[in-house]
Design a protein around this motif. Structure first.
Motif, PDB file in Angstrom:
ATOM      1  N   ASP A   4       0.839  -1.209   0.000  1.00  0.00           N
ATOM      2  CA  ASP A   4       0.000   0.000   0.000  1.00  0.00           C
ATOM      3  C   ASP A   4       0.868   1.249   0.000  1.00  0.00           C
ATOM      4  O   ASP A   4       0.547   2.245  -0.663  1.00  0.00           O
ATOM      5  CB  ASP A   4      -0.923   0.010   1.216  1.00  0.00           C
ATOM      6  CG  ASP A   4      -2.039  -1.011   1.096  1.00  0.00           C
ATOM      7  OD1 ASP A   4      -2.298  -1.481  -0.025  1.00  0.00           O
ATOM      8  OD2 ASP A   4      -2.653  -1.348   2.134  1.00  0.00           O
ATOM      9  N   TYR A   5       1.971   1.216   0.741  1.00  0.00           N
ATOM     10  CA  TYR A   5       2.883   2.365   0.768  1.00  0.00           C
ATOM     11  C   TYR A   5       3.517   2.568  -0.613  1.00  0.00           C
ATOM     12  O   TYR A   5       3.577   3.688  -1.124  1.00  0.00           O
ATOM     13  CB  TYR A   5       3.967   2.149   1.819  1.00  0.00           C
ATOM     14  CG  TYR A   5       5.020   3.237   1.844  1.00  0.00           C
ATOM     15  CD1 TYR A   5       4.846   4.381   2.618  1.00  0.00           C
ATOM     16  CD2 TYR A   5       6.184   3.125   1.071  1.00  0.00           C
ATOM     17  CE1 TYR A   5       5.803   5.385   2.632  1.00  0.00           C
ATOM     18  CE2 TYR A   5       7.146   4.114   1.080  1.00  0.00           C
ATOM     19  CZ  TYR A   5       6.952   5.246   1.859  1.00  0.00           C
ATOM     20  OH  TYR A   5       7.901   6.236   1.863  1.00  0.00           O
ATOM     21  N   THR A  47       1.533   4.388  -3.484  1.00  0.00           N
ATOM     22  CA  THR A  47       1.169   5.805  -3.409  1.00  0.00           C
ATOM     23  C   THR A  47       1.817   6.658  -4.489  1.00  0.00           C
ATOM     24  O   THR A  47       1.428   7.797  -4.695  1.00  0.00           O
ATOM     25  CB  THR A  47       1.535   6.376  -2.028  1.00  0.00           C
ATOM     26  OG1 THR A  47       2.938   6.171  -1.789  1.00  0.00           O
ATOM     27  CG2 THR A  47       0.738   5.687  -0.929  1.00  0.00           C
ATOM     28  N   SER A  95       7.548   6.929  -3.889  1.00  0.00           N
ATOM     29  CA  SER A  95       7.572   5.963  -2.795  1.00  0.00           C
ATOM     30  C   SER A  95       8.330   4.694  -3.167  1.00  0.00           C
ATOM     31  O   SER A  95       8.972   4.066  -2.318  1.00  0.00           O
ATOM     32  CB  SER A  95       6.136   5.587  -2.390  1.00  0.00           C
ATOM     33  OG  SER A  95       5.425   6.715  -1.953  1.00  0.00           O
TER      34      SER A  95
END
Length: 521
Positions: A157-158, A161, A165
């Protein structure tokens, strides 16, 4: 106690007992007045000693890892890393990360640690540091946190972004530190199991360079790096777009073929040439070919090749690189998983005549039949059980029978003379056994019937089918099954009708109507 298992399995360097301070630690001490600086130094020594002792206690001890969580020690370590418990800022970031690394060999601990988004973001920021030590500590912790699906999704999920990232982690692949490289590849490989990660790589437009870097790292002299690179490429192949890019890259197939066993010396193949006997060869004890490749590396290479060979270009390149000859040894004395992968790759690589010719040249047909016979002898119930004679139970035995029949069907569709090899090594009897067994799956039946149909164009094979009275079994398949296997059975019956005895049996059993249903006059 022993050492803690490292995600890289080998290329791990022992943590320093007094690791160098991070830039943040030094700045905090330098900018503080004399008395606070002295207090900070004492506090730092206390925290460092505590973290080192915690890491040693938890090493290979799941109970201690769990206890750290239940007594809220994980949260305390995370707060210490973020500097929430010290007025002078974060202290001993590296020892804290090393203690967390050991604690996170417990899956639930991973979830607790990554539940704090600030902690995850701060750890990711360390990947941008130029110093090796902070990046090493951060990437080792993040790598181990990708072993459990829930925590892996938090990391993905990070990365999802945006490009900013995901770019720092890609940059670590160029690190000169082997521990950093191995852990980075391991993290990327685990994350690539997630669809969201593969999408993020494509969206960030880093996938092409990433594949090239992974292929380059396959040439490393360090086994853990090579294993992670191969597994990473294999996991990327779960996405069709990425798979096509990987398969079309001219360096991919040669790189993967290197990890297959060495091919045996070529010899005159059995079952070919003039004066060939149509009786099964006498059993001979031969030394099996053993691969010195690590199981992890072989598994990854087979998975990647199985996906890449969906491409026609990759199929041709695989044959040219000698991949067929190097796969054949895996038909003998392999685990069921390895054997299934091998059958899948061969079925895709032998769709053209050069591949089949190479397969026959190295006695591939005989060895495949022998392998099938060995498996069947070990498992009397190796044939799949069919519910209501329509759908088969999916298990390894079923998949293996389907794999062997598919391989032989592909070979005979390309080169009808493969049927002679099957007769000689009792492969035809195995296929007829599948057709006659009411428990056989539709896939196995369809492939077996197709193989019989193509092989029966040869008069010698047709005479053997007539002697074996294959007509009744094929008629039953055409009557009681549904789908392509019925059509293949009808085609086989039509081609076998050239034999007078087979034609007579067709009339007796009212099989002529079946032929007209599936074959145009």
């Amino acid at each position: 106690r022993g050492g803690a298992p490292d995600p890289t399995n080998q290329v791990s360097t022992p943590d320093s007992t007094s690791g160098p301070q991070t830039k943040s630690d030094n700045e905090a001490s330098a900018n503080a007045p004399a008395e606070p600086r002295k207090a900070a130094s004492g506090r730092r020594a206390e925290v460092q000693a505590a973290c080192e002792e915690l890491a040693e206690i938890m090493r290979n001890n799941d109970e201690c890892q769990i206890y750290l969580r239940t007594c809220h020690g994980l949260e305390a370590l995370c707060k210490q890393f973020l500097g929430a418990e010290d007025e002078v800022g974060p202290l001993c970031a590296l020892p804290v990360l090393k203690a967390l690394h050991v604690a996170c060999f417990n899956d639930t601990n991973q979830e607790v640690v990554l539940a704090d988004r600030n902690f995850l973001c701060s750890t990711m920021q360390l990947l941008k540091r130029t110093e090796v030590e902070p990046a090493t500590a951060a990437i080792r912790l993040l790598h181990v946190c990708t072993s459990a699906p829930s925590s892996r999704k938090s990391i993905v999920d990070y990365f999802s972004t945006g490009k900013e990232s995901i770019q720092p982690i890609i940059g670590l692949l160029k690190s000169k530190d082997p521990v950093v490289q191995a852990n980075t590849l391991g993290l990327l490989s685990n994350c690539a199991l997630e669809k969201a990660m593969r999408k993020a790589l494509k969206t960030s437009e880093v996938d092409t360079d990433l594949v090239s870097q992974a292929l380059q790292l396959m040439t490393s002299t360090l086994t853990p790096i090579v294993e992670s690179a191969v597994t990473f490429v294999a996991n990327l192949c779960n996405d069709s777009e990425l798979r096509n890019k990987i398969a079309e890259n001219p360096a991919t197939v040669p790189a993967l073929v290197r990890f297959l066993p060495q091919a045996a010396a070529k010899k005159a193949p059995q079952g070919m040439g003039l004066g060939v006997s149509l009786e099964p060869p006498k059993s001979q004890k031969t030394a099996s070919v053993k691969s010195t490749i690590s199981p992890t590396l072989l598994k990854g290479a087979l998975a990647a090749l199985s996906n890449c060979l969906l491409s026609d270009t990759a199929q041709d390149r695989f044959v040219l690189e000698g991949g067929v000859a190097r796969l054949v040894p895996l038909l003998e004395n392999s685990t069921n998983v390895t054997l299934l992968r091998t059958l899948s790759i061969l079925s895709r690589a032998l769709r053209k005549l050069p591949g089949v010719q190479e397969f026959r040249q190295v006695d591939g047909v005989v060895k495949a039949v022998t392998s099938w016979q060995t498996i069947q002898s070990k498992s009397p119930q190796a044939q799949p059980i069919v519910a209501d004679a329509v759908s088969a139970e999916t298990d390894e035995d079923t998949q293996l029978v389907e794999g062997f029949t598919r391989l032989f069907a592909v070979c005979t569709s390309v080169d009808k003379s493969v049927g002679l090899d099957l007769v000689r090594c009792a492969g035809l009897s195995m296929l007829l056994g599948v057709v006659a067994d009411k428990r056989s799956s539709d896939v196995s039946l369809g492939n077996a019937a197709l193989c019989i149909a193509d092989s029966s164009t040869n008069d010698l094979v047709l005479s053997k089918l007539s002697e074996a009275d294959a007509v009744p079994s094929l008629i039953e398949v055409a009557h009681k099954r549904k789908g392509p296997c019925c059509k293949n059975a009808g085609i086989a019956l039509a081609r076998m009708s050239r034999d007078p005895k087979c034609m007579e049996r067709l009339r007796e059993l009212h099989g002529i109507e079946i032929i007209y249903n599936y074959v145009k006059p």
